[in-house]
Scaffold this motif. Structure first.
Motif, PDB file in Angstrom:
ATOM      1  N   SER A 257       2.193   4.233  -3.257  1.00 23.73           N
ATOM      2  CA  SER A 257       2.105   5.527  -3.437  1.00 23.73           C
ATOM      3  C   SER A 257       3.336   6.178  -3.520  1.00 23.73           C
ATOM      4  N   ASN A 258       4.428   5.567  -2.779  1.00 25.09           N
ATOM      5  CA  ASN A 258       5.759   6.107  -2.937  1.00 25.09           C
ATOM      6  C   ASN A 258       6.449   5.984  -4.223  1.00 25.09           C
TER       7      ASN A 258
ATOM      8  N   LEU B 170      -5.765  -0.062  -0.871  1.00 24.51           N
ATOM      9  CA  LEU B 170      -6.145   1.228  -0.495  1.00 24.51           C
ATOM     10  C   LEU B 170      -7.422   1.788  -1.124  1.00 24.51           C
ATOM     11  N   SER B 171      -8.090   1.072  -2.260  1.00 19.59           N
ATOM     12  CA  SER B 171      -9.302   1.449  -3.106  1.00 19.59           C
ATOM     13  C   SER B 171     -10.557   1.720  -2.306  1.00 19.59           C
ATOM     14  N   ALA B 172     -11.107   2.519  -2.623  1.00 16.95           N
ATOM     15  CA  ALA B 172     -12.341   2.792  -1.846  1.00 16.95           C
ATOM     16  C   ALA B 172     -13.413   1.566  -2.048  1.00 16.95           C
TER      17      ALA B 172
ATOM     18  N   ALA C 298       0.849  -1.133   0.130  1.00 18.96           N
ATOM     19  CA  ALA C 298       0.016   0.238   0.161  1.00 18.96           C
ATOM     20  C   ALA C 298       0.835   1.291   0.188  1.00 18.96           C
ATOM     21  N   GLU C 299       1.821   1.436   0.748  1.00 20.11           N
ATOM     22  CA  GLU C 299       2.803   2.465   0.892  1.00 20.11           C
ATOM     23  C   GLU C 299       3.269   2.562  -0.234  1.00 20.11           C
TER      24      GLU C 299
ATOM     25  N   THR D 255      -2.467  -0.866  -4.505  1.00 13.73           N
ATOM     26  CA  THR D 255      -3.628   0.073  -5.031  1.00 13.73           C
ATOM     27  C   THR D 255      -4.870  -0.595  -4.616  1.00 13.73           C
TER      28      THR D 255
ATOM     29  N   TYR E 182     -10.625  -0.554   1.510  1.00 16.26           N
ATOM     30  CA  TYR E 182      -9.663  -0.132   2.508  1.00 16.26           C
ATOM     31  C   TYR E 182      -9.885  -0.530   4.030  1.00 16.26           C
TER      32      TYR E 182
ATOM     33  N   TYR F   1      -6.238  -2.745   3.992  1.00 16.70           N
ATOM     34  CA  TYR F   1      -5.146  -1.786   4.589  1.00 16.70           C
ATOM     35  C   TYR F   1      -5.747  -1.462   6.089  1.00 16.70           C
TER      36      TYR F   1
END
Lengths: 471, 483
Positions: free
Chosen positions: A314-315, A360-362, A310-311, A357, A365, A369
């Protein structure tokens, strides 16, 4: 020569830094073709730096506690003027305009950077086979992997290319390759070493640490790279006592727990036997040993493989072809982004970006996550209650010795299992290290993992020194 | 009535329906810090492209954000000025790809913003709820080259990251505004507050204040909200009013013709005076918010917040109340204007120095330009006193005022220099009496009720005094002589 010996010799003028560096560069030239520990050897720059150090000694100045010590850096540590690739095509052509904090600290302590080491792309992997530039081989047996993701750093130290290397450990990426290559590897307490200039994989888990051949060398390096850094908000703001000073204090009276959840199921028998031997050595030195249980630790791997991706998703978004690195053109900006990322990232990186991705998705989550973060809290709480009864915990570092190249590349789950013993400590932020403790039935190195509560490095290193001395 | 019509307020409503516009605003204000939100690069408007940058604001690999304490202080000032609760907060990553966003995520605040549950009072006295006011970083700017600057026709694009990482406060208001005019008042009031507390320069033309408006309509009396559209690119108060009016009209036309309003993000085009669809709700990003792991949770101490509270300057609302109390007969618009133009201190001082409130306020609102705040309040009070005594006409007073603003000095001296020397009531009386004697015919006709002759006598007085006399005073005198 160990790093401590080199520094003493260079500081006293007995040896020149230049001769030390030349000697190591010769070993690299002679041996790295078989190992492929390095992505880049900075020979010219290293010689210039060595001469500077010799000049300082000649002028009566002290170049610092690591004077003349050759250091290899994992290729995810930013080095001004030296390409930093993360073993990925996506960073092709990028040279950082700045040094990571640890690189500055090493420089100020008199160390000499000799090169950048191979790794699993963006530190995602446990074998260094996920490198865009080809795998690194284990110096103990070149048909085997060195472990990963800091396999290049572990191999560099094991092969004698450098007495010191730095790696990064997100789920075991220092400790596991250290175990597989038969060297010392330390994952310090989260926040003890600044992450500024470490290319992020999973920010809440990443931590920089040393590879060395001896426990004392690891202590000397940690004393240089540990400490507050205003450029990293997660850096611990209070200075810590040096670990080198108490190395010889022994383990008499320390309470040591054998972590049952990480020491039984799935652990190879020869590895388990070495752990027993290590436990015996600690007992002989006066430690009180008992079984310890952290029930939630068994969920560590599952939580880790949601939080870290997840991180990472984004990173790693910034590698979009706009500002630096690879760009593959397309008819529109989104097309260019997609083409660049499709060409620039390897399969494992793509797999984790997709998992992260999704997590973390709507709508997902909370189930992924969010749930993983709750498990993380549970593990932290379980460990906290264990620390009321124990000063240190031990377990194997890796369930097996080094495995053959290619064995797990087509089976991600088998590869992920390599991290089962090391991951829980990244989730809690605690200190841990791997100390080589003999060999398995195949004659390959076995590592013992010592775990300490946050900022428990001084005590952890005392136990490591006892194990080292007992061999 | 169809099922759809039951769920959509106003769908298929008759042409004579009375409509209500509902507006909720999201205002982004750049905070007036010296450096960026997470790095030491300067926070300054303009500059050569890509000169106010560093590894952090470029999002280079390995760089890490470090929170700017001053930005937090300014955010707390805004929160306090908007009557918010200041709470422990968490930074979050808002993930989406955009070339002018260096990390392809924006560090913002999501479910735990620093300021929540406040309100803002419009000059009319209406209170508008503030849902939240949170900290976040700004993006860079993309310039499209070729094709008239439009993205689809551009040959290529250039990105300037000078603005990337500039601290923003996003102030989210409840949808409690009921007209374009209220929306304008809200932004105007908010801007005054931001400027008053030193949080922002409030310059809409430089983009330091940016407004996104959510607009919906419903028949008057409906208690449900209609489907809203979010309007972007509103760059001035004037555009705000026009955009809201246009959008409300568009939605009403859709509904009355039986078409539902689609939830969309729309772009205001200043040139054609319309809003244009950018994307629908389905095309909206999934931002995949999660807590920013590189930053610690933010938990300002109570002592610090109280320290900031005590150092807050007086706010436009308090200043309006103060001035209104000193000048109770003056129109609220004039009070608000005086405060907005920072002339309220001068007005208050002149009034408390003895100046008649209405005359003082007339000068403040009509005769003094912005930046005349350095006029000595005693001079203004004296000037008003001379007017009250009939020593100066309104026209003369305005001229005297101009001299005072220009070069200072006393109003008496200025009046003398201009030749408006005091004309006492005694002088005026004898002048009028002489005129009556000289023009006895006209006087008797005037006494018989021929009021048209007022003008004749006033004109004679003005001629004799070269305009020094106050017409009003002359009329009064003539009246009293007539008995």
């Amino acid at each position: 020569m160990t790093a401590v010996e080199i520094a003493a010799a260079v500081r006293s003028g007995q040896r020149s830094a230049r001769s030390v560096v030349d000697e190591h560069l010769d070993v690299i030239v002679g041996g790295d073709a078989d190992i492929h520990a390095f992505n880049l050897v900075a020979a010219a720059q290293a010689r210039v730096r060595a001469d500077e150090i010799d000049g300082a000694v000649a002028a009566g100045r002290d170049p610092g506690p690591l004077a003349g010590v050759p250091v290899a850096l994992k290729d995810n540590l930013c080095t001004r003027g030296l390409a930093t690739t993360c073993s990925s095509r996506i960073l092709e052509g990028w040279t950082p305009p700045y040094d990571a904090t640890v690189v500055e600290q090493l420089h100020n302590a008199g160390a000499v950077v000799v090169g950048k080491t191979n790794m699993d792309e963006f530190a995602m992997g446990s074998s260094t086979e996920n490198s865009a530039f080809g795998p690194t081989r284990n110096p103990c047996d070149t048909s085997r992997v060195p472990g990963g993701s800091s396999g290049g750093s572990a191999a560099a130290v094991a092969a004698g290319f450098a007495p010191v290397a730095l790696g990064s450990d997100t789920g075991g990426s220092i400790r596991q390759p250290a175990a597989l290559c038969g060297v010392v590897g330390v994952k310090p307490t989260y926040g003890l070493v600044s992450r500024y200039g470490l290319v992020a994989f999973a920010s809440s888990l990443d931590q920089i640490g040393p590879f060395t051949t001896t426990v004392a060398d690891a202590a000397a390096v940690l004393d240089v790279i540990g400490g507050p850094d205003a450029r990293d908000s997660t850096s611990i703001s209070e200075p810590q006592p040096p670990v080198s000073h108490t190395l010889a204090d022994g383990v008499d009276g320390l309470r040591v727990g054998v972590l049952t959840e990480l020491s039984g199921n799935g652990i190879a028998l020869d590895v388990a036997a070495r752990l027993q031997a290590a436990v015996g050595a600690l007992e002989s030195a006066g430690a009180r040993v008992a079984e310890a249980s952290v029930p939630a630790a068994v969920y560590g791997l599952s939580a880790y493989y949601l939080i870290a991706p997840a991180e990472a998703s984004s990173n790693l978004a910034r590698y979009d072809g706009v500002r630096y690195g690879l760009r593959v053109d397309g008819p529109s900006t989104p097309d260019m982004n997609t083409a660049t990322r499709s060409a620039g990232f390897g399969d494992e990186v793509k797999r984790r970006i997709m998992i992260g991705t999704y997590a973390l998705s709507a709508g997902y989550y909370d189930a992924y996550y969010g749930k993983a973060q709750k498990v993380r809290t549970l593990i932290i709480n379980d460990f906290a209650s264990v620390w009321e009864q124990f000063d240190l915990l031990v377990s194997p570092t890796s369930p097996t010795t080094a495995f053959p190249l290619g064995e797990r590349t087509t089976d991600p789950m088998a590869m992920y299992m390599s991290d089962v013993c090391t991951v829980p400590v990244n989730l809690t932020g605690q200190a841990a290290m791997s100390v080589p403790y003999g060999v398995g039935d195949d004659g390959l190195p076995v590592g013992v993992q010592i775990m300490a509560p946050a900022l428990g490095e001084p005590v952890m290193f005392r136990a490591a020194a006892v194990l080292e001395a007992s061999l | 009535m169809s099922d759809e019509a039951q769920t959509i307020p106003g769908l298929g409503a008759p042409a004579d329906t009375e409509w209500e516009t509902v507006v909720g605003l999201e205002v982004h204000a750049e905070l007036a810090t010296a450096t960026k939100l997470f790095s030491a690069s300067p926070n300054r408007f303009g500059g050569e492209p890509n000169t106010h940058i560093d590894p952090v604001s470029l999002g280079l690999p390995g760089s890490l954000p470090v929170l700017n304490e001053k930005a937090v202080e300014l955010a707390i000032r805004v929160g306090l000025a908007l009557n918010c609760r200041i709470q422990p907060s968490v930074f979050a990553r808002k993930n989406y790809f955009y070339p002018d966003m260096p990390k392809d995520f924006q560090i913002s605040q999501y479910d735990q913003p620093i300021n929540v549950d406040g309100w803002l009072e419009l000059p009319s006295g209406k209170r508008v709820g503030i849902e939240r006011a949170h900290l976040e970083e700004d993006t860079g700017k993309t310039v499209h080259i070729g094709g008239g600057g439009r993205i689809h026709e551009a040959g290529y694009s250039l990105v300037d990251y000078n603005r990337a990482g500039v601290p923003l406060i996003e102030i989210v208001g409840h949808p409690e505004l009921r007209s374009a005019e209220e929306a304008r008042q809200y932004v105007s009031e908010l801007r005054s507050i931001l400027v008053a507390v030193g949080a922002s320069d409030g310059k809409m033309e430089e983009g330091s204040l940016r407004v996104d408006c959510n607009v919906s309509v419903r028949p008057v009396g409906s208690d449900r909200l209609g489907t809203r559209c979010e309007i972007k690119n509103v760059n001035s108060l004037r555009s705000l009013g026009r955009a809201v009016e246009y959008e409300a009209r568009r939605q009403i036309d859709l509904l009355t013709s039986g078409q539902p309003v689609e939830q969309q993000t729309r772009h205001w085009n200043e040139d054609d005076g319309r809003t244009h669809a950018l994307r629908s709700k389905e095309e909206d990003y999934d931002y995949r918010y999660f807590p920013e792991p590189d930053l610690l949770p933010l938990d300002p101490s109570t002592e610090w917040v109280e320290q900031i509270r005590h150092a807050l300057p007086s706010l436009p609302r308090d200043r309006r109340l103060g001035l209104a109390e000193a000048a109770p007969s003056v129109d609220i618009d004039h009070i608000a204007l005086a405060v907005e133009r920072s002339m309220d201190d001068l007005a208050l001082a002149a009034i408390s120095g003895g100046g008649a409130a209405e005359r003082v306020m007339t000068h403040i609102v009509q005769n003094l330009a912005d930046g005349s705040g350095e006029l000595a309040p005693e001079s203004l009070a004296d000037l008003v006193g001379m007017e009250e005594a009939g020593d100066l006409t309104a026209t003369q007073a305005k001229k005297v005022l101009a001299v005072l603003v220009e070069g200072g000095g006393s109003p008496q001296d200025a009046a003398q220099t201009l030749g408006f020397e005091a004309m006492g009531i005694g002088e005026l009386e004898s002048l009028v009496d002489n005129l009556i004697a000289e023009h006895s015919d006209e006087w008797s006709r005037y006494c018989d009720g021929d009021n048209k002759l007022t003008g004749f006598f006033v004109g004679q007085v003005m001629k004799a005094t070269k305009g020094r006399a106050d017409g009003k005073a002359v009329t009064q005198l003539l009246n009293s002589r007539r008995g």
